[in-house]
Design a protein around this motif. Sequence first.
Motif, PDB file in Angstrom:
ATOM      1  N   ASN A  17       0.837  -1.196   0.000  1.00  0.00           N
ATOM      2  CA  ASN A  17       0.000   0.000   0.000  1.00  0.00           C
ATOM      3  C   ASN A  17       0.878   1.254   0.000  1.00  0.00           C
ATOM      4  N   PRO A  18       0.773   2.097  -1.025  1.00  0.00           N
ATOM      5  CA  PRO A  18       1.604   3.308  -1.074  1.00  0.00           C
ATOM      6  C   PRO A  18       1.353   4.248   0.097  1.00  0.00           C
ATOM      7  N   LEU A  19       0.143   4.205   0.662  1.00  0.00           N
ATOM      8  CA  LEU A  19      -0.154   5.053   1.817  1.00  0.00           C
ATOM      9  C   LEU A  19       0.695   4.655   3.018  1.00  0.00           C
ATOM     10  N   ASN A  20       1.004   3.376   3.134  1.00  0.00           N
ATOM     11  CA  ASN A  20       1.856   2.919   4.232  1.00  0.00           C
ATOM     12  C   ASN A  20       3.296   3.401   4.056  1.00  0.00           C
ATOM     13  N   GLY A  22       4.033   6.192   2.586  1.00  0.00           N
ATOM     14  CA  GLY A  22       3.940   7.594   2.955  1.00  0.00           C
ATOM     15  C   GLY A  22       3.929   7.793   4.457  1.00  0.00           C
ATOM     16  N   GLU A  43       3.110  -0.998  -5.581  1.00  0.00           N
ATOM     17  CA  GLU A  43       2.550   0.118  -6.332  1.00  0.00           C
ATOM     18  C   GLU A  43       3.656   1.113  -6.698  1.00  0.00           C
ATOM     19  N   PHE A  46       4.195   5.116  -5.472  1.00  0.00           N
ATOM     20  CA  PHE A  46       4.228   5.373  -4.032  1.00  0.00           C
ATOM     21  C   PHE A  46       4.728   6.777  -3.696  1.00  0.00           C
ATOM     22  N   ALA A  49       2.175   9.435  -2.484  1.00  0.00           N
ATOM     23  CA  ALA A  49       1.291   9.107  -1.357  1.00  0.00           C
ATOM     24  C   ALA A  49       0.935  10.355  -0.561  1.00  0.00           C
ATOM     25  N   ARG A  50      -0.376  10.583  -0.353  1.00  0.00           N
ATOM     26  CA  ARG A  50      -0.847  11.749   0.389  1.00  0.00           C
ATOM     27  C   ARG A  50      -0.564  11.630   1.887  1.00  0.00           C
ATOM     28  N   SER A  51      -0.272  10.410   2.344  1.00  0.00           N
ATOM     29  CA  SER A  51      -0.041  10.200   3.773  1.00  0.00           C
ATOM     30  C   SER A  51       1.313  10.705   4.239  1.00  0.00           C
TER      31      SER A  51
END
Length: 250
Positions: A17-20, A22, A43, A46, A49-51
């Motif tokens: 997960n790219p959010l992870n 981030g 992904e 990555f 990632a907005r995170s």
Amino acid sequence: MTSDLDNLRVVLVATRNPLNIGAAARAMSNFGVRRLRVVNPYEPAFREARSAVGAAGLLAKAEQYDGVAEAVADCKLVVGTTVAGPRRDLQHRLQGLVEGGRQIKRQLRSAPVALLFGSERYGLSNQELSHCHWLMRIPTRDEHGSMNLGQAVAVSLYELVRGQKKGPAKTTSGKKEKISATSRELERLTQAMLKVLHDSGYIKPRAVAAEEKLRRLVRRMELNANDAEVWLGMLRQIAWKLGANEKDKR
């Protein structure tokens, strides 16, 4: 502590997960860790990632690798992380977060260290773990052992900065310390040893786990750079002799 943390490489392996990624970058920025390395991310996008709130620059500079060996090649200590504890048959020495953190901080004073985190779904595989010198366990409760990747990175990094005084690191005097071998040097030694063992018939062609076991054994030897070079020279001589003898038989 900032200069010490420049020696730390956070390595995320097969993150899905790219959010992870981030979130991990954000935790790194919180604690002043700048070197993020990503191995075979699920992904490719990555970096967007907005995170990664406040850590977009760090994420943009993340180094991407196809395999663990390349990602840790310049490091003299490679530590894998796990929450599994006794529920998994681990082939490495297992350290708690506090004691493991102390050992990592000692090494950071003089040489690069890689801290590995596995995929969210499976963690680090046995093949990936074989590149580690030892493992560090994050103490989660048995009833709920899984942990979000960004949280795992944050907890581990907090342990490395906790209680540290800001200022220049102490330098040692007296006897010159022996320089530890890098992971690149240990991997060259592992491959040379593997070839000799295959050519001599000690390892059978279909022994799939032999390379992982051998890699773990080499890292348990805790060789310095000079000793690793000596071992490599001996193995190359043995390999040459084995090849020469094989030619004489033909």
